[in-house]
Design an enzyme around this catalytic site. Structure first.
Site, short mmCIF file in Angstrom:
data_model
loop_
_atom_site.label_atom_id
_atom_site.label_comp_id
_atom_site.label_asym_id
_atom_site.label_seq_id
_atom_site.Cartn_x
_atom_site.Cartn_y
_atom_site.Cartn_z
N PRO A 127 0.82 -1.22 0.00
CA PRO A 127 0.00 0.00 0.00
C PRO A 127 0.85 1.26 0.00
CG PRO A 127 -0.20 -1.19 2.09
CD PRO A 127 0.60 -2.06 1.18
N GLU A 154 4.08 -7.08 8.50
CA GLU A 154 4.32 -5.63 8.39
C GLU A 154 5.24 -5.29 7.24
OE1 GLU A 154 2.58 -3.46 10.36
OE2 GLU A 154 1.64 -5.37 10.85
N ARG A 196 -2.83 -9.61 -20.57
CA ARG A 196 -3.79 -9.41 -21.67
C ARG A 196 -3.30 -8.38 -22.69
NH1 ARG A 196 -7.08 -5.07 -21.12
NH2 ARG A 196 -8.88 -5.92 -22.19
N ASP A 211 -10.07 -0.25 -24.72
CA ASP A 211 -10.33 -0.39 -23.28
C ASP A 211 -10.61 0.92 -22.60
OD1 ASP A 211 -9.84 -3.05 -23.06
OD2 ASP A 211 -7.76 -2.83 -22.42
#
Ligand code: ADE
Length: 285
Positions: A127, A154, A196, A211
Site C-alpha cells: 500500500p 508488516e 492481456r 479499453d
C-alpha cells in the site's frame, strides 16, 4: 514473458493457470514460476519473519530468507530452478506462438520498455507503493521477465530491496488506498492486467485498444442481441449501420460516463488538450 512469484502461499496463485493466462501458458506466450519462500528458510520451523527493530506490533519478513530467494529467482538456480512452473489448466490449445509475435518483436518491446536495461523488474506490491495503472500495465507488457515479491505481516526488511536493486529494477506499487492482507491478490490483478496486453494474447487487437483508460476515458455501455429485451430497446444508432454516428455516440457515452464516475479523468483529458469542441459541447450539455 516469464512471471515469477515468491510467496508463502503458493496455492493462492493457482488462478494464474486458468482462463486467459492459462491459454497464454498453453500457447507458449507466457511462463509462470511460483516459488515458496519457505524453501529458503533454514531453521526447523521454516520461519520467515521476526520482530521489528524499534518495537511495535506485527512481524517483519527476514532478509536472510528473502535475499537468497531473490538471488535464485533472478538466476533460476537453487530451489527456483527446480520448482514451480505452472502448467495450464486449459490443455488442448495449440502450443504455438502466434505468427504476429516474433521473438524479435518481443525483444524490441522489452528493450523499449526498459531503455535497454536487461535487469528484470522486481515488483513489490505494497500500500506504500506508487499507484498501479493501465500505463504501468502497458509498460510491463513489453518486459521479458517480471518477478513479484509477496510480503505479509508488516512488510519485508527494507535492506532486501536496497540489495536487490543490484540485480533488479525494483518497483513498489499499490492497487489502491486500502490495505490487503498480503501481496498475492495484488499479483493476480496485476498479472491479468499485464498479460492481456501482450501482443497475441487477446484474439482481437482492438479489444484492448478500446479499453477503458487506454485513451484516458472510461468505456461507455455495450449491447448485444436481442434488439428488444423486456421492453428495453438497444439505442437506435447502434443498429443504424452508420459507423461514423456509432463512433460519435460511443465517444459521447464515454465522455458522459467518465464525467459522472471519474471527473478527475475529464479534468486530466482537458489539461492534455485531448477534448475537442464537440467533446466539450457534449460535456456542457
Ligand atoms: N498489499 C497490501 N495492500 C496492498 C495494496 N493496496 N496494493 C498492493 N499490495 C498490497
Amino acid at each position: 514473458m516469464r512471471l515469477d512469484v515468491v510467496t508463502i502461499f503458493p496455492e493462492y496463485l493457482d488462478p494464474l493457470r486458468h482462463a486467459l493466462l492459462g491459454r497464454a501458458i498453453e500457447r507458449g506466450i507466457l511462463e509462470v514460476g511460483v516459488h515458496n519462500l519457505r524453501d529458503w528458510a533454514h531453521d526447523v520451523h521454516k520461519s520467515v519473519d521476526d520482530t521489528p527493530f524499534g518495537g511495535g506490533p506485527g512481524m517483519v519478513m527476514k532478509p536472510e530468507v528473502w535475499g537468497p530467494a531473490l538471488d535464485d529467482v533472478v538466476a533460476l538456480t537453487g530451489p527456483a530452478a527446480a520448482d514451480g512452473v505452472l502448467d495450464s489448466a486449459l490443455p488442448h490449445v495449440p502450443a504455438t506462438v502466434p505468427e504476429q509475435v516474433s521473438a524479435q518483436d518481443r525483444g524490441e518491446d522489452a528493450a523499449a520498455a526498459s531503455d535497454g536495461d536487461r535487469r528484470p523488474v522486481l515488483v513489490v506490491p505494497t500500500p506504500g507503493g506508487a499507484p498501479f495503472t493501465q500505463d504501468t500495465a502497458q509498460r510491463w507488457s513489453g518486459e521479458d521477465r517480471l518477478v513479484f515479491a509477496c510480503g505479509r505481516y508488516e512488510g519485508i526488511d527494507q535492506r532486501v530491496f536496497d540489495d536487490a536493486a543490484q540485480r533488479y529494477r525494483v518497483e513498489e506499487v499499490s492497487l489502491g488506498d486500502y490495505v490487503l492482507i498480503g501481496g498475492e491478490v495484488a499479483v493476480l490483478v496485476m498479472a491479468e492486467a499485464v498479460v492481456r496486453l501482450i501482443p497475441g494474447v487477446l484474439g482481437n487487437r482492438r479489444s484492448h485498444e478500446e479499453d477503458s483508460f487506454q485513451d484516458g476515458l472510461l468505456e461507455g455501455p455495450a449491447y448485444t442481441k436481442p434488439r428488444v429485451w423486456r421492453d428495453l430497446e438497444v439505442p437506435a444508432v447502434l443498429t443504424s449501420g452508420d459507423h461514423g454516428k456509432v463512433d460519435r455516440w460511443r465517444r459521447d457515452q464515454a465522455l458522459l460516463r467518465t464525467a459522472r464516475q471519474r471527473p478527475d479523468l475529464i479534468e486530466a483529458a482537458r489539461a492534455r488538450g485531448d477534448l475537442d469542441r464537440q467533446d466539450l459541447g457534449v460535456l456542457g450539455e
